[in-house]
Design a protein around this motif. Structure first.
Motif, PDB file in Angstrom:
ATOM      1  N   LEU A 234       0.823  -1.217   0.000  1.00  0.00           N
ATOM      2  CA  LEU A 234       0.000   0.000   0.000  1.00  0.00           C
ATOM      3  C   LEU A 234       0.859   1.271   0.000  1.00  0.00           C
ATOM      4  N   PHE A 235       1.950   1.269   0.773  1.00  0.00           N
ATOM      5  CA  PHE A 235       2.760   2.495   0.881  1.00  0.00           C
ATOM      6  C   PHE A 235       4.064   2.402   0.095  1.00  0.00           C
ATOM      7  N   ARG A 236       4.093   1.483  -0.853  1.00  0.00           N
ATOM      8  CA  ARG A 236       5.307   1.286  -1.653  1.00  0.00           C
ATOM      9  C   ARG A 236       5.737   2.621  -2.265  1.00  0.00           C
ATOM     10  N   GLY A 237       7.024   2.925  -2.127  1.00  0.00           N
ATOM     11  CA  GLY A 237       7.551   4.163  -2.701  1.00  0.00           C
ATOM     12  C   GLY A 237       7.681   5.276  -1.686  1.00  0.00           C
ATOM     13  N   SER A 238       6.965   5.174  -0.568  1.00  0.00           N
ATOM     14  CA  SER A 238       7.125   6.191   0.478  1.00  0.00           C
ATOM     15  C   SER A 238       8.432   5.919   1.219  1.00  0.00           C
ATOM     16  N   PRO A 239       9.218   6.964   1.504  1.00  0.00           N
ATOM     17  CA  PRO A 239      10.465   6.733   2.257  1.00  0.00           C
ATOM     18  C   PRO A 239      10.212   6.315   3.692  1.00  0.00           C
ATOM     19  N   TRP A 240       8.945   6.416   4.126  1.00  0.00           N
ATOM     20  CA  TRP A 240       8.619   6.089   5.513  1.00  0.00           C
ATOM     21  C   TRP A 240       7.877   4.766   5.634  1.00  0.00           C
ATOM     22  N   ASP A 241       7.924   3.987   4.542  1.00  0.00           N
ATOM     23  CA  ASP A 241       7.227   2.698   4.500  1.00  0.00           C
ATOM     24  C   ASP A 241       8.026   1.648   5.276  1.00  0.00           C
ATOM     25  N   LEU A 242       7.390   1.027   6.266  1.00  0.00           N
ATOM     26  CA  LEU A 242       8.037  -0.053   7.018  1.00  0.00           C
ATOM     27  C   LEU A 242       7.698  -1.416   6.433  1.00  0.00           C
ATOM     28  N   ASP A 243       6.865  -1.435   5.386  1.00  0.00           N
ATOM     29  CA  ASP A 243       6.373  -2.683   4.787  1.00  0.00           C
ATOM     30  C   ASP A 243       5.478  -3.406   5.802  1.00  0.00           C
ATOM     31  N   VAL A 244       5.564  -4.716   5.872  1.00  0.00           N
ATOM     32  CA  VAL A 244       4.561  -5.465   6.633  1.00  0.00           C
ATOM     33  C   VAL A 244       4.885  -5.509   8.131  1.00  0.00           C
ATOM     34  N   SER A 245       3.863  -5.274   8.931  1.00  0.00           N
ATOM     35  CA  SER A 245       3.974  -5.457  10.380  1.00  0.00           C
ATOM     36  C   SER A 245       3.593  -6.891  10.720  1.00  0.00           C
ATOM     37  N   GLY A 246       4.329  -7.511  11.653  1.00  0.00           N
ATOM     38  CA  GLY A 246       3.991  -8.878  12.062  1.00  0.00           C
ATOM     39  C   GLY A 246       5.150  -9.820  11.833  1.00  0.00           C
ATOM     40  N   GLY A 247       4.823 -11.088  11.615  1.00  0.00           N
ATOM     41  CA  GLY A 247       5.857 -12.106  11.455  1.00  0.00           C
ATOM     42  C   GLY A 247       6.797 -11.812  10.299  1.00  0.00           C
ATOM     43  N   PHE A 248       6.315 -11.115   9.268  1.00  0.00           N
ATOM     44  CA  PHE A 248       7.144 -10.822   8.105  1.00  0.00           C
ATOM     45  C   PHE A 248       7.927  -9.515   8.254  1.00  0.00           C
ATOM     46  N   ALA A 249       7.799  -8.831   9.373  1.00  0.00           N
ATOM     47  CA  ALA A 249       8.460  -7.521   9.511  1.00  0.00           C
ATOM     48  C   ALA A 249       9.975  -7.689   9.512  1.00  0.00           C
ATOM     49  N   ALA A 250      10.660  -6.832   8.776  1.00  0.00           N
ATOM     50  CA  ALA A 250      12.127  -6.809   8.804  1.00  0.00           C
ATOM     51  C   ALA A 250      12.570  -6.333  10.190  1.00  0.00           C
ATOM     52  N   PRO A 251      13.803  -6.655  10.581  1.00  0.00           N
ATOM     53  CA  PRO A 251      14.242  -6.257  11.926  1.00  0.00           C
ATOM     54  C   PRO A 251      14.043  -4.767  12.208  1.00  0.00           C
ATOM     55  N   ILE A 252      14.352  -3.917  11.270  1.00  0.00           N
ATOM     56  CA  ILE A 252      14.212  -2.472  11.530  1.00  0.00           C
ATOM     57  C   ILE A 252      12.733  -2.100  11.708  1.00  0.00           C
ATOM     58  N   ALA A 253      11.859  -2.737  10.948  1.00  0.00           N
ATOM     59  CA  ALA A 253      10.428  -2.444  11.080  1.00  0.00           C
ATOM     60  C   ALA A 253       9.927  -2.897  12.450  1.00  0.00           C
ATOM     61  N   ALA A 343       6.916  14.451  14.451  1.00  0.00           N
ATOM     62  CA  ALA A 343       7.184  13.373  15.411  1.00  0.00           C
ATOM     63  C   ALA A 343       8.611  12.873  15.256  1.00  0.00           C
ATOM     64  N   GLY A 344       9.135  12.407  16.377  1.00  0.00           N
ATOM     65  CA  GLY A 344      10.548  12.062  16.442  1.00  0.00           C
ATOM     66  C   GLY A 344      11.022  11.029  15.441  1.00  0.00           C
ATOM     67  N   TYR A 345      10.118  10.152  14.987  1.00  0.00           N
ATOM     68  CA  TYR A 345      10.566   9.081  14.096  1.00  0.00           C
ATOM     69  C   TYR A 345      11.076   9.579  12.752  1.00  0.00           C
ATOM     70  N   ARG A 346      10.549  10.682  12.290  1.00  0.00           N
ATOM     71  CA  ARG A 346      10.899  11.105  10.930  1.00  0.00           C
ATOM     72  C   ARG A 346      12.155  11.966  10.925  1.00  0.00           C
ATOM     73  N   SER A 347      13.283  11.355  11.107  1.00  0.00           N
ATOM     74  CA  SER A 347      14.539  12.085  11.030  1.00  0.00           C
ATOM     75  C   SER A 347      15.257  11.714   9.735  1.00  0.00           C
ATOM     76  N   ALA A 348      16.172  12.571   9.346  1.00  0.00           N
ATOM     77  CA  ALA A 348      16.950  12.298   8.131  1.00  0.00           C
ATOM     78  C   ALA A 348      17.733  10.998   8.302  1.00  0.00           C
ATOM     79  N   ALA A 349      18.237  10.778   9.526  1.00  0.00           N
ATOM     80  CA  ALA A 349      19.046   9.574   9.772  1.00  0.00           C
ATOM     81  C   ALA A 349      18.178   8.324   9.613  1.00  0.00           C
ATOM     82  N   LEU A 350      16.954   8.409  10.111  1.00  0.00           N
ATOM     83  CA  LEU A 350      16.086   7.238  10.020  1.00  0.00           C
ATOM     84  C   LEU A 350      15.713   6.957   8.568  1.00  0.00           C
ATOM     85  N   ARG A 351      15.484   8.007   7.837  1.00  0.00           N
ATOM     86  CA  ARG A 351      15.151   7.842   6.420  1.00  0.00           C
ATOM     87  C   ARG A 351      16.261   7.066   5.704  1.00  0.00           C
ATOM     88  N   GLU A 352      17.487   7.394   6.023  1.00  0.00           N
ATOM     89  CA  GLU A 352      18.621   6.693   5.410  1.00  0.00           C
ATOM     90  C   GLU A 352      18.670   5.233   5.869  1.00  0.00           C
TER      91      GLU A 352
END
Ligand SMILES: Cc1ncc(C[n+]2csc(CCOP(=O)(O)OP(=O)(O)O)c2C)c(N)n1
Length: 561
Positions: A234-253, A343-352
């Motif tokens: 759904l949010f493919r292409g957004s720099p703030w996309d964490l992809d899937v939440s749950g068992g398939f979540a990547a470690p960073i997500a 909100a604190g999550y949206r930092s340049a460092a996090l985007r990278e």
């Protein structure tokens, strides 16, 4: 006018244009009448396949899929596919022929209403020729507007009756429900107070309108964006996309969702898969759930605030209220810039960090390929590189299922067909066929285990007959791997869930497919050639995969058994 003709004219008049089914004497006339009124009929080889095709088609086309079935065994064969659709709230209308009321000794007599209700689908019935058109309109609208899987019984005597055509049916239409002002204001307060908000969007947000509304609101409050597996992409292409939440979540997500102080679920049930049995949401997080169905609120998880309303309307209402609170600081979270702090999550460092780590294929792993068998991760990454980005991925159930779900990217929410609400194996090939029919402009990829592939294999003939260029990748571990890894560690005998090698490529060639056996990345050459050939038949990739250990998401899944 004959009732069968009137029903067909009614349904096509309401917009039904694609019907999946298996024809027997009980649905012969109604199916032909649908075709005569302009519908496309897709003949499946098994009724469960027909139901799964219609389910996938409806998810992607976002309008009711139609299924046409013979009475008795036609319906019972379709029940697993119908149950998956019902549990997923797929808008689907099943036209189920039934014996006449007077045929009390017919072999084909079953209690259609009871059987339908037992699956979670909604029973309906043509009661008499006089009311047949009204009944059909009601059933179609219920499927479409209430997102239900409706099984409409068509008794043979009613089908053969005569009725008067009353003129074109009123298409009606559902009106999306806005949130109450008070609830919208409460969401605004929670967002304004949150330092680390995360949105998790589910099936109920799966549309372009849903995405636009949620992205705009997330931009306004600095939220990160995740989805349930059913809304992947759904949010493919957004720099703030964490992809899937749950068992398939990547470690960073998983890390960022776990660290959130506010989770807002949008059209998402927050079930055990999406939340890793609740563990993905930290104890510090406030949870808000927005859903158009009040019965969905808090069903799987306690929430602090439940908002009853349409996802896009609610997001827009909240964004408008938030706008009134003044401009937001820069998206980089620069505390010095004017306005409300982002909100604190949206930092340049996090985007990278997200750009570097959120895709599973960028997470390092030890390749277990050994020349004789290929690591399923390496296989899937190679396919991700090779296959066009404009694709639809349809996934069957089993131990393997995380590999395609996590390592194959999809272009948007319509690029992922995840029929896992009933956790049945064997639906994947048919749902890939339904997906391919819904989006012929995209390459469809069916991802199957060898168990699910052999269970649903009758639809290979359908894919060949329809000249569908589907990539069918079989993660072949010569076992019901999920069961091997479930019970193996406790020392149970595994003879019942292991099988000798099967030459799936040879079987596929017998059906008329192109096929290749893959034991190493170098064996994938024929896939490249097939892609370059403007194919008009499926390719089956029998990938002999390594499987010494169960997949890491499986352990989590077994806790749900
Ligand atoms: C219709 C149905 N029958 C049985 C099961 C139980 N089951 C879950 S996973 C699985 C094994 C699937 O094997 P395969 O398709 O080869 O995938 P793998 O687990 O090996 O990756 C089985 C039998 C099920 N979920 N659905």
């Amino acid at each position: 006018m004959l009732v069968t003709d009137a029903i067909a004219k009614t349904l096509t008049g309401l917009g039904a244009d694609t019907v999946f089914g298996v024809v027997g004497s009980g649905n012969f006339h109604v199916t032909n009448a649908l075709i005569a009124h302009g519908a496309r009929f897709v003949a499946a080889r098994h009724e469960c396949g027909a139901a799964s095709m219609a389910d996938a088609w409806a998810r992607i086309a976002d309008r009711p899929g139609l299924v046409s079935l013979h009475q008795g065994p036609g319906l019972t064969n379709a029940l697993t596919g119908i149950t998956e659709a019902a549990k997923s709230r797929t808008p689907m209308l099943v036209l189920a022929a039934d014996v006449s009321a007077s045929a009390v000794t017919s072999n084909f007599r079953i209690d259609v209403a009871a059987m339908t209700a037992a699956t979670g689908a909604t029973p309906a019935r043509l009661m008499s020729p006089v009311f047949a058109i009204d009944d059909a309109v009601r059933a179609y609208r219920l499927a479409r507007d209430d997102r239900r899987t409706v099984v409409l019984a068509l008794p043979l005597d009613v089908q053969a009756g005569e009725c008067t055509w009353p003129g074109a049916p009123d298409p009606g239409g559902a009106v999306a429900r806005p949130p109450s002002d008070r609830q919208a204001a409460e969401v605004v307060s929670a967002l304004a107070a949150a330092a680390r908000p995360v949105f998790i969007a589910g099936r109920g947000a799966r549309s372009g309108t849903g995405r636009a509304a949620l992205e705009k609101l997330a931009d306004g409050c600095g939220a990160l964006l995740a989805t349930s597996a059913a809304a992947k992409g759904l949010f493919r292409g957004s720099p703030w996309d964490l992809d899937v939440s749950g068992g398939f979540a990547a470690p960073i997500a998983a890390e960022l969702i776990g660290g959130a102080d506010l989770i807002v679920a949008w059209g998402c049930s927050l079930n055990m898969w999406t939340t890793r049995h609740g563990n993905l949401i930290g104890p510090q997080a406030k949870v808000i759930q927005v859903d158009c169905d009040d019965k969905a609120i808090g069903r799987h998880r306690r929430v602090q605030l439940g908002v009853v309303g349409d996802v896009a309307l609610t997001a827009n209402a909240v964004a408008a209220l938030l706008d009134q609170e003044g401009p937001v600081a820069s998206q980089a979270g620069d505390a010095e810039s004017a306005g409300r702090p982002a909100a604190g999550y949206r930092s340049a460092a996090l985007r990278e960090r997200l750009a570097a780590e959120v895709r599973w294929r960028d997470v390092p792993f030890d390749d277990t390929s050994n020349g004789d068998r290929i690591d399923p991760r390496s296989l899937t990454i190679a396919l991700d590189d090779m296959l066009p980005a404009e694709r639809t991925v349809a996934v069957d159930s089993g131990n393997f299922m995380g590999y395609p779900s996590m390592f194959l990217s999809v272009p948007d929410q319509d690029g992922f067909c995840f029929t896992q609400a009933y956790q049945s194996i064997g639906l994947g090939l048919a749902s890939a066929i339904g997906s391919a029919i819904a989006r012929p402009d995209r390459l469809t990829v069916a991802a199957l285990g060898d168990g699910g592939a052999l269970m649903g294999i009758s639809e290979l003939e359908t894919a060949v007959r329809l000249a569908l260029p589907i990539v069918i990748v079989v993660y072949d571990d010569e076992a019901y791997g999920a069961e091997v890894h479930h019970f193996g560690p406790d020392g149970y005998p595994l003879d019942t869930v292991r099988f000798p090698p099967t030459d799936l490529a040879a079987i596929a060639r017998g059906y008329g497919c192109t096929a290749v056996t893959v034991r190493a990345p170098g064996d994938l050459g024929p896939v490249r050639e097939w892609l370059a050939s403007e194919p008009t038949r499926p390719i089956v990739i029998d990938a002999k995969v390594t499987a010494e250990r169960g997949a890491w998401w499986l352990e989590e899944a077994f806790r749900g058994h």
